[in-house]
Design a protein around this motif. Structure first.
Motif, PDB file in Angstrom:
ATOM      1  N   GLY A   1      47.436  35.032  38.461  1.00  0.00           N
ATOM      2  CA  GLY A   1      48.289  35.938  37.692  1.00  0.00           C
ATOM      3  C   GLY A   1      47.972  35.898  36.215  1.00  0.00           C
ATOM      4  N   ALA A   2      47.796  34.694  35.675  1.00  0.00           N
ATOM      5  CA  ALA A   2      47.456  34.556  34.253  1.00  0.00           C
ATOM      6  C   ALA A   2      46.094  35.181  33.967  1.00  0.00           C
ATOM      7  CB  ALA A   2      47.463  33.081  33.862  1.00  0.00           C
ATOM      8  N   TYR A   3      45.159  35.027  34.893  1.00  0.00           N
ATOM      9  CA  TYR A   3      43.816  35.575  34.688  1.00  0.00           C
ATOM     10  C   TYR A   3      43.838  37.100  34.718  1.00  0.00           C
ATOM     11  CZ  TYR A   3      38.738  35.600  34.811  1.00  0.00           C
ATOM     12  OH  TYR A   3      37.413  35.789  34.508  1.00  0.00           O
ATOM     13  N   ILE A   4      44.641  37.680  35.611  1.00  0.00           N
ATOM     14  CA  ILE A   4      44.748  39.142  35.673  1.00  0.00           C
ATOM     15  C   ILE A   4      45.360  39.680  34.381  1.00  0.00           C
ATOM     16  CG2 ILE A   4      45.915  41.060  36.821  1.00  0.00           C
ATOM     17  CD1 ILE A   4      45.685  39.475  39.426  1.00  0.00           C
ATOM     18  N   VAL A   5      46.425  39.036  33.912  1.00  0.00           N
ATOM     19  CA  VAL A   5      47.063  39.453  32.667  1.00  0.00           C
ATOM     20  C   VAL A   5      46.077  39.343  31.507  1.00  0.00           C
ATOM     21  CG1 VAL A   5      48.870  38.874  30.996  1.00  0.00           C
ATOM     22  CG2 VAL A   5      49.386  38.903  33.434  1.00  0.00           C
TER      23      VAL A   5
ATOM     24  N   ILE B   1      41.624  40.815  45.227  1.00  0.00           N
ATOM     25  CA  ILE B   1      41.452  40.899  43.775  1.00  0.00           C
ATOM     26  C   ILE B   1      40.318  39.991  43.314  1.00  0.00           C
ATOM     27  CG2 ILE B   1      42.558  40.364  41.564  1.00  0.00           C
ATOM     28  CD1 ILE B   1      45.219  41.232  42.864  1.00  0.00           C
ATOM     29  N   SER B   2      40.264  38.777  43.853  1.00  0.00           N
ATOM     30  CA  SER B   2      39.178  37.856  43.490  1.00  0.00           C
ATOM     31  C   SER B   2      37.828  38.405  43.908  1.00  0.00           C
ATOM     32  CB  SER B   2      39.412  36.495  44.138  1.00  0.00           C
ATOM     33  OG  SER B   2      40.637  35.937  43.731  1.00  0.00           O
ATOM     34  N   GLY B   3      37.776  38.991  45.114  1.00  0.00           N
ATOM     35  CA  GLY B   3      36.538  39.602  45.576  1.00  0.00           C
ATOM     36  C   GLY B   3      36.106  40.754  44.688  1.00  0.00           C
ATOM     37  N   ALA B   4      37.083  41.534  44.219  1.00  0.00           N
ATOM     38  CA  ALA B   4      36.775  42.637  43.303  1.00  0.00           C
ATOM     39  C   ALA B   4      36.215  42.105  41.993  1.00  0.00           C
ATOM     40  CB  ALA B   4      38.038  43.463  43.051  1.00  0.00           C
ATOM     41  N   TYR B   5      36.775  41.006  41.503  1.00  0.00           N
ATOM     42  CA  TYR B   5      36.245  40.377  40.296  1.00  0.00           C
ATOM     43  C   TYR B   5      34.770  40.023  40.470  1.00  0.00           C
ATOM     44  CZ  TYR B   5      40.313  39.495  37.254  1.00  0.00           C
ATOM     45  OH  TYR B   5      41.365  39.624  36.382  1.00  0.00           O
ATOM     46  N   LEU B   6      34.446  39.335  41.553  1.00  0.00           N
ATOM     47  CA  LEU B   6      33.065  38.899  41.786  1.00  0.00           C
ATOM     48  C   LEU B   6      32.126  40.087  41.981  1.00  0.00           C
ATOM     49  CD1 LEU B   6      33.602  35.859  44.185  1.00  0.00           C
ATOM     50  CD2 LEU B   6      32.942  35.797  41.778  1.00  0.00           C
ATOM     51  N   THR B   7      32.599  41.095  42.705  1.00  0.00           N
ATOM     52  CA  THR B   7      31.774  42.273  42.953  1.00  0.00           C
ATOM     53  C   THR B   7      31.431  42.997  41.658  1.00  0.00           C
ATOM     54  OG1 THR B   7      32.797  42.561  45.139  1.00  0.00           O
ATOM     55  CG2 THR B   7      31.639  44.452  44.210  1.00  0.00           C
ATOM     56  N   VAL B   8      32.439  43.218  40.819  1.00  0.00           N
ATOM     57  CA  VAL B   8      32.212  43.922  39.550  1.00  0.00           C
ATOM     58  C   VAL B   8      31.363  43.079  38.603  1.00  0.00           C
ATOM     59  CG1 VAL B   8      33.335  44.869  37.502  1.00  0.00           C
ATOM     60  CG2 VAL B   8      34.288  45.313  39.767  1.00  0.00           C
TER      61      VAL B   8
END
Length: 219
Positions: free
Chosen positions: A104-108, A149-156
């Motif tokens: 949550g903190a990382y997304i914010v 969400i984590s997978g999207a981070y790695l993909t992007v």
């Protein structure tokens, strides 16, 4: 014909030169896609990875704060990292709360820097606490959302690396606001991939009913 062959050889040589950077990017892309589509089956591994990353970051900060150097520094970092990872692997209910806070903190942080160009510790803390509370209340939905969400981070991040010829992790640690076309597109792509992964896993698991965590009772 000779010029064409020379061009092909040169391109191949350039590809080999980029290979050391390309391997981590390919690895991140494969893991990212796996988490987006089937993250609920990899959740315990995801927790372990979060524990290793968070443990290392916290241990590194502590040894720097205490000004510890040499072999003792290395030993403390390794033991502390393993301890945090083991805790998140074994204490599942507590680890979900902790992992949700970190995510949550990382997304914010991502949205704050990308959209507003600011990073406020109190806002990060509030975002982490809100995510942790929601995760505790909706565990199965959190498993789907967190892995997607984590997978999207790695993909992007992998896409950014290939587009910009950067190393893996550059986009993940970026401190710049999304003020140019490429960064805006990558931010929107991250959001789109994350929502796709959540919707796909939600449907695949029949709204989370098929999610089972090994060694635990049903949540």
């Amino acid at each position: 014909m000779l010029t064409l062959i020379q061009d092909l050889i040169q391109q191949f040589a350039e590809l080999l030169g980029r290979l050391p950077n390309a391997i981590p990017l390919l690895f991140a892309l494969v893991i990212g896609i796996a988490l987006v589509g089937w993250g609920y089956t990899l959740f315990r591994v995801w927790l372990l990875s979060i524990g290793l990353w968070a443990g290392y970051q916290l241990a590194d900060w502590l040894v720097q704060l205490a000004d510890i150097e040499g072999d003792m520094r290395f030993l403390i970092v390794v033991l502390f990292t393993l301890a945090v990872a083991l805790f998140l692997w074994l204490a599942l209910r507590a680890s979900i709360f902790v992992a949700a806070f970190i995510l949550g903190a990382y997304i914010v942080r991502t949205l704050g820097i990308s959209i507003l160009g600011i990073e406020n510790r109190w806002v990060l803390l509030l975002g982490g606490l809100l995510a942790a509370v929601l995760a505790a209340a909706f565990v199965k939905l959190f498993i789907i959302a967190a892995t997607a969400i984590s997978g999207a981070y790695l993909t992007v991040d992998a896409i950014h690396g290939f587009v910009r010829s950067e190393e893996a992790g550059v986009w993940l640690n970026m401190q710049d606001p999304a003020r140019n076309f490429v960064l805006v597109v990558l931010l929107l792509l991250w959001i789109a991939i994350a929502f796709f992964g959540i919707a796909y896993q939600y449907r695949l698991t029949d709204r989370g009913k098929h999610i089972r965590l090994h060694g635990t009772t049903n949540f």
